[in-house]
Design a protein around this motif. Structure first.
Motif, short mmCIF file in Angstrom:
data_model
loop_
_atom_site.label_atom_id
_atom_site.label_comp_id
_atom_site.label_asym_id
_atom_site.label_seq_id
_atom_site.Cartn_x
_atom_site.Cartn_y
_atom_site.Cartn_z
N MET A 1 5.67 16.47 28.26
CA MET A 1 6.94 17.19 28.26
C MET A 1 7.47 17.29 29.69
SD MET A 1 7.94 21.01 26.87
CE MET A 1 6.87 21.91 27.98
N THR A 2 8.74 16.97 29.86
CA THR A 2 9.39 17.09 31.16
C THR A 2 10.37 18.26 31.15
OG1 THR A 2 9.20 14.73 31.63
CG2 THR A 2 10.85 15.96 32.87
N ILE A 3 10.29 19.09 32.17
CA ILE A 3 11.23 20.20 32.35
C ILE A 3 12.04 19.91 33.60
CG2 ILE A 3 11.47 22.66 32.79
CD1 ILE A 3 8.88 23.08 31.20
N LEU A 4 13.34 19.76 33.41
CA LEU A 4 14.26 19.50 34.51
C LEU A 4 14.76 20.83 35.05
CD1 LEU A 4 15.62 16.68 35.47
CD2 LEU A 4 17.66 17.62 34.40
N THR A 5 14.85 20.96 36.36
CA THR A 5 15.41 22.18 36.94
C THR A 5 16.64 21.85 37.76
OG1 THR A 5 14.10 22.14 38.98
CG2 THR A 5 13.12 23.23 37.05
N VAL A 6 17.59 22.79 37.79
CA VAL A 6 18.82 22.63 38.55
C VAL A 6 18.95 23.84 39.47
CG1 VAL A 6 21.31 22.24 38.45
CG2 VAL A 6 19.85 21.52 36.53
N THR A 7 19.06 23.58 40.76
CA THR A 7 19.23 24.65 41.76
C THR A 7 20.48 24.34 42.57
OG1 THR A 7 16.80 24.74 41.92
CG2 THR A 7 18.07 26.00 43.55
N PRO A 8 21.63 24.91 42.22
CA PRO A 8 22.87 24.56 42.92
C PRO A 8 22.91 24.99 44.38
CG PRO A 8 23.33 25.59 40.80
CD PRO A 8 21.89 25.80 41.09
N ASN A 9 22.11 26.01 44.74
CA ASN A 9 22.15 26.52 46.13
C ASN A 9 20.72 26.71 46.64
OD1 ASN A 9 23.42 27.31 48.47
ND2 ASN A 9 23.87 29.39 47.77
N PRO A 10 19.98 25.60 46.85
CA PRO A 10 18.58 25.71 47.29
C PRO A 10 18.51 26.14 48.75
CG PRO A 10 19.26 23.43 47.34
CD PRO A 10 20.41 24.21 46.75
#
Length: 317
Positions: A1-10
Motif C-alpha cells: 500500500m502506498t500513501i501519498l502525502t501533500v505538504t503545500p508549505n513544508p
C-alpha cells in the motif's frame, strides 16, 4: 500500500537548545539540529517508519528546498518535488532546559498560479503512478494559494478514485468539507474553531464531529491531546486512549496518529487503535522522531463505543 502525502508549505526545522532565553542577549546554543518539517512530511516519515510505501509531494525552492529534499532522501523517503521560485521556509525553535519551546515560523514562499497548478498535477500524477491507496493533505496553505485550494485538490483526487485525508484548519478546512473528504483530522481547538463554539467535554467534541459530517466530511478523527482521540465515521462513534508514562515532545504526534490511522485501514475501531498507538508512542520520543513498530504501545490502547461524554476536556487552548 502506498500513501501519498501533500505538504503545500513544508519547512526546514532548525532547533537550538540553550541554557536560558534572555531577550537582547547573545546566546550560545548547546545543540543545533535541522530536520525536515511540515505536517505531510511528518506523515510520510511516520508511514515509512511503519514499514509502508510513501511518496512526499511538496514545493521546493532555493537551497533550502534542496536541503529538505536531501534530508528526506537520507531517510529513504521518495520525494516528488515541484520547483518553485521562492525559497522553502526555515522555522526556528529555541528550547530551554525545563522544556519551554519558543518557535519562530516563517511564512514561506508565495506560489504563483502556474506553480499551484503544477503542484495539483503532481499529486494527480504521482497518485496514479504509484496506485496510491490514500492521499494525505496536511498543513497550512502558503501565500498565493486560495482558501479553496484544498477543496479543488479533494475533488481532483476523488475523480481519480483515491481516498483523501485532510489535516488543516480554519477557512481551508471549511471550504473543503463540501467536497466530502474521506477523513478530516482536527485537534480539539481546530474542531471548536470550525463549529464556532467552545468544547468543554468529550460529548461536546462528539457533537462537533457530527456537525462536520453533516457539512460533508465522511469521517472525523479528532485528537483531544492528553484526553484521547475520537473517531466519528460511518461505522460508528469510538473513543480511544492509551497511558503515557512521560512526554518528551509533542511535535509531530498528531501527524504520527494520522499515519497510524491510514496504515490501520482508515476507518473503524482498528484504525483508531492504530492512531492512538502511534500518537502515544510519538510523544515519548525526542524531537520530531517518528515511532517504529517497536515503539508502539498497542497492547495498552483502549478503544470503546462507550464514549465518556461527560469527561471534561483539558487541551482546548
Amino acid at each position: 500500500m502506498t500513501i501519498l502525502t501533500v505538504t503545500p508549505n513544508p519547512s526546514l526545522d532548525r532547533t537550538y537548545e540553550v541554557p536560558g532565553l534572555d531577550r537582547g542577549a547573545v546566546l550560545r546554543a548547546d545543540t543545533d539540529r535541522v530536520e525536515p518539517g511540515g505536517k505531510g512530511v511528518n506523515v510520510s516519515r511516520a508511514v515509512y517508519a511503519a514499514g509502508l510505501r510513501t511518496v512526499a509531494v511538496l514545493p521546493l525552492g532555493g537551497p533550502e528546498g534542496e536541503q529538505l529534499r536531501t534530508l528526506l532522501q537520507d531517510e529513504s523517503i521518495r520525494v516528488a518535488g515541484v520547483r518553485v521560485a521562492g525559497p522553502t521556509r526555515v522555522n526556528v525553535s529555541v528550547v530551554e532546559p525545563e522544556g519551554t519551546v519558543t518557535k519562530l515560523n516563517a511564512p514561506g514562499p508565495e506560489l504563483t498560479r502556474d506553480e499551484s497548478e503544477e503542484l495539483l498535477e503532481a499529486v494527480r500524477g504521482e497518485a496514479a503512478r504509484h496506485a496510491a491507496r490514500w492521499v494525505a493533505c496536511c498543513g497550512s496553505l502558503p501565500r498565493g494559494l486560495p482558501q479553496h485550494w484544498y477543496a479543488g485538490l479533494v475533488a481532483r483526487v476523488h475523480r481519480a478514485g483515491v481516498r483523501i485525508a485532510l489535516d488543516t484548519s480554519g477557512p481551508a478546512l471549511r471550504a473543503a468539507l463540501g467536497e466530502r473528504p474521506d477523513i478530516v483530522k482536527p485537534n480539539a481547538l481546530e474542531l471548536a474553531e470550525t463549529v464556532e463554539r467552545p468544547l468543554l467535554t468529550v460529548g461536546d467534541a462528539v457533537k462537533a464531529a457530527e456537525e462536520l459530517r453533516q457539512l460533508g466530511a465522511r469521517g472525523v478523527l479528532a485528537s483531544l491531546g492528553a484526553d484521547g482521540q475520537l473517531l466519528v465515521d460511518s461505522t460508528g462513534t469510538y473513543f480511544g486512549h492509551a497511558p503515557v508514562t512521560s512526554v518528551r515532545s509533542t511535535v509531530g504526534a498528531g501527524d504520527a496518529s494520522l499515519a497510524g490511522f491510514l496504515a490501520g485501514g482508515g476507518a473503524g475501531p482498528d484504525a483508531l487503535a492504530a492512531a492512538v498507538a502511534h500518537g502515544a508512542a510519538a510523544v515519548q520520543l525526542p524531537g520530531s522522531q517518528m515511532p517504529r513498530p517497536g515503539d508502539l504501545v498497542g497492547s495498552a490502547v483502549a478503544v470503546t463505543t462507550d464514549v465518556p461524554l461527560d469527561r471534561p476536556l483539558r487541551d482546548t487552548t
